[in-house]
Design an enzyme around this catalytic site. Structure first.
Site, PDB file in Angstrom:
ATOM      1  N   ASN A  10       0.872  -1.172   0.000  1.00 22.47           N
ATOM      2  CA  ASN A  10       0.000   0.000   0.000  1.00 22.47           C
ATOM      3  C   ASN A  10       0.909   1.222   0.000  1.00 22.47           C
ATOM      4  OD1 ASN A  10      -1.772   2.067   0.518  1.00 22.47           O
ATOM      5  ND2 ASN A  10      -2.320   1.377   2.584  1.00 22.47           N
ATOM      6  N   LYS A  12       0.084   4.280  -0.211  1.00 23.00           N
ATOM      7  CA  LYS A  12      -0.548   5.440   0.431  1.00 23.00           C
ATOM      8  C   LYS A  12      -0.360   6.706  -0.417  1.00 23.00           C
ATOM      9  CE  LYS A  12      -0.118   3.149   4.847  1.00 23.00           C
ATOM     10  NZ  LYS A  12       0.012   3.219   6.290  1.00 23.00           N
ATOM     11  N   HIS A  96      -9.443   0.987   5.224  1.00 23.25           N
ATOM     12  CA  HIS A  96      -8.149   1.163   5.893  1.00 23.25           C
ATOM     13  C   HIS A  96      -8.343   2.082   7.102  1.00 23.25           C
ATOM     14  CE1 HIS A  96      -4.039   2.412   6.679  1.00 23.25           C
ATOM     15  NE2 HIS A  96      -3.670   1.324   6.042  1.00 23.25           N
ATOM     16  N   GLU A  98      -6.727   4.479   8.175  1.00 26.76           N
ATOM     17  CA  GLU A  98      -6.562   5.914   7.895  1.00 26.76           C
ATOM     18  C   GLU A  98      -7.849   6.496   7.307  1.00 26.76           C
ATOM     19  OE1 GLU A  98      -2.912   5.430   5.694  1.00 26.76           O
ATOM     20  OE2 GLU A  98      -1.968   4.807   7.565  1.00 26.76           O
ATOM     21  N   GLU A 168      -5.315  -5.320  10.709  1.00 26.35           N
ATOM     22  CA  GLU A 168      -4.290  -4.297  10.914  1.00 26.35           C
ATOM     23  C   GLU A 168      -4.526  -3.574  12.235  1.00 26.35           C
ATOM     24  OE1 GLU A 168      -2.320  -2.992   7.044  1.00 26.35           O
ATOM     25  OE2 GLU A 168      -4.141  -1.813   7.225  1.00 26.35           O
ATOM     26  N   GLY A 174       2.592   1.980  10.878  1.00 25.64           N
ATOM     27  CA  GLY A 174       3.529   3.092  10.738  1.00 25.64           C
ATOM     28  C   GLY A 174       4.261   3.441  12.021  1.00 25.64           C
ATOM     29  N   SER A 214       3.493  -2.418  10.349  1.00 22.11           N
ATOM     30  CA  SER A 214       4.950  -2.510  10.519  1.00 22.11           C
ATOM     31  C   SER A 214       5.531  -3.868  10.112  1.00 22.11           C
ATOM     32  CB  SER A 214       5.351  -2.156  11.954  1.00 22.11           C
ATOM     33  OG  SER A 214       4.979  -0.821  12.251  1.00 22.11           O
TER      34      SER A 214
HETATM   35  P1  PGA Z   1       2.967   0.076   7.685  1.00 17.92           P
HETATM   36  O1  PGA Z   1       1.487   0.305   7.095  1.00 17.92           O
HETATM   37  O2  PGA Z   1       3.490  -1.175   7.085  1.00 17.92           O
HETATM   38  O3  PGA Z   1       3.748   1.298   7.280  1.00 17.92           O
HETATM   39  O4  PGA Z   1       2.815  -0.039   9.168  1.00 17.92           O
HETATM   40  C1  PGA Z   1       0.613  -0.773   6.944  1.00 17.92           C
HETATM   41  C2  PGA Z   1      -0.701  -0.314   6.379  1.00 17.92           C
HETATM   42  O5  PGA Z   1      -1.142   0.809   6.683  1.00 17.92           O
HETATM   43  O6  PGA Z   1      -1.357  -1.044   5.631  1.00 17.92           O
END
Ligand code: PGA
Length: 251
Positions: A10, A12, A96, A98, A168, A174, A214
């Site tokens: 992803n 983003k 997601h 976010e 997740e 992140g 992560s």
């Molecule tokens: P990350 O993000 O690997 O940077 O933690 C995962 C995601 O948001 O799908």
């Protein structure tokens, strides 16, 4: 029952068209011999066309990061399912954290997006996960159940079998803080039982459940060794070809 692994990147809100095309080409080259696993890349909307071209002839799935619930109309800022299909998209990330936290998407809206994706033949990657506060108060399973049942409302089994689920934990996204393999496996096992309860055991055994939060080259192998972890949804580590390559080549 063996489920085919899916390693999904992803990207983003990162990368120009040129940067995205370069990264996609590098991933495609690294994946030329990936026959026993699936790989998906989800660039920002602006780079979809370029990346679609870069992936031509490869077996990598092109993904989008969201999708509207109507085929067209007055929905400023949204992208309709047929538009994604037109550009070559086959998978779409939905729900997601976010989107949920920053853009206030709720389970009802996520359910509409999911049903639209399925109706148009896109493979949804449905994301669910608890916040740190929810985990610490012991609400993790209740939150996951509410999110999953809400997202799957009115989705018949014949369509549900297309879905990829992504667990997740919000506190791991992140942050560099991965869930332990035990925490991840425990949540995945819970979700698979829940899918069996909503649908049936056979369907629950076929749906892929990815872990996200992560994921890095140094934890992918241990995560993938868990019985109910069928792949990974990767943010930060998917933006560098070397780290994503190592994740794709998990052992
Ligand atoms: P990350 O993000 O690997 O940077 O933690 C995962 C995601 O948001 O799908």
């Amino acid at each position: 029952m063996s489920r085919r692994a899916l390693l999904a990147g992803n990207w983003k809100m990162h990368l120009t068209i040129a940067q995205a095309v370069e990264l996609a080409q590098a991933v495609a080259a690294a994946c030329a011999d990936c026959r026993d696993r699936d790989v998906m890349l989800a660039p920002p909307f602006t780079a979809l066309a370029g990346v679609a071209q870069a992936l031509q002839g490869s077996n990598i799935f092109l993904g989008a990061q969201n999708v509207a619930w109507e085929a067209q109309g007055a929905f400023t800022g949204e992208i309709a399912p047929p538009m994604l299909i037109d550009i070559g998209v086959r998978m779409v990330i939905i729900g997601h954290s976010e989107r949920r936290q920053i853009f206030l998407e709720d389970n009802a809206m996520i359910n509409r997006r999911l049903r639209a994706a399925l109706e148009f033949g896109l493979i949804p990657v449905l994301c669910i996960g608890e916040t740190l506060e929810e985990r610490e108060s012991g609400a993790t399973f209740a939150v996951l159940e509410k999110q999953l049942r809400g997202a799957l409302h009115d989705v018949p089994p014949g369509q549900a079998e297309q879905i990829v689920l992504a667990y997740e934990p919000v506190w791991a996204i992140g942050t560099g803080k991965t869930a332990s393999t035990e925490q991840a496996q425990e949540a995945h096992h819970f979700l698979r039982n829940l899918l069996a309860d909503i649908y049936n055991k056979k369907l629950a055994e076929t749906i892929r459940v990815l872990y996200g939060g992560s994921v890095k080259p140094d934890n992918i192998d241990a995560l993938m060794a868990q019985a109910d972890i069928d792949g990974a949804l990767v943010g930060g580590a998917a933006l560098q070809v070397e780290s994503f390559k190592r994740i794709i080549r998990f052992q």
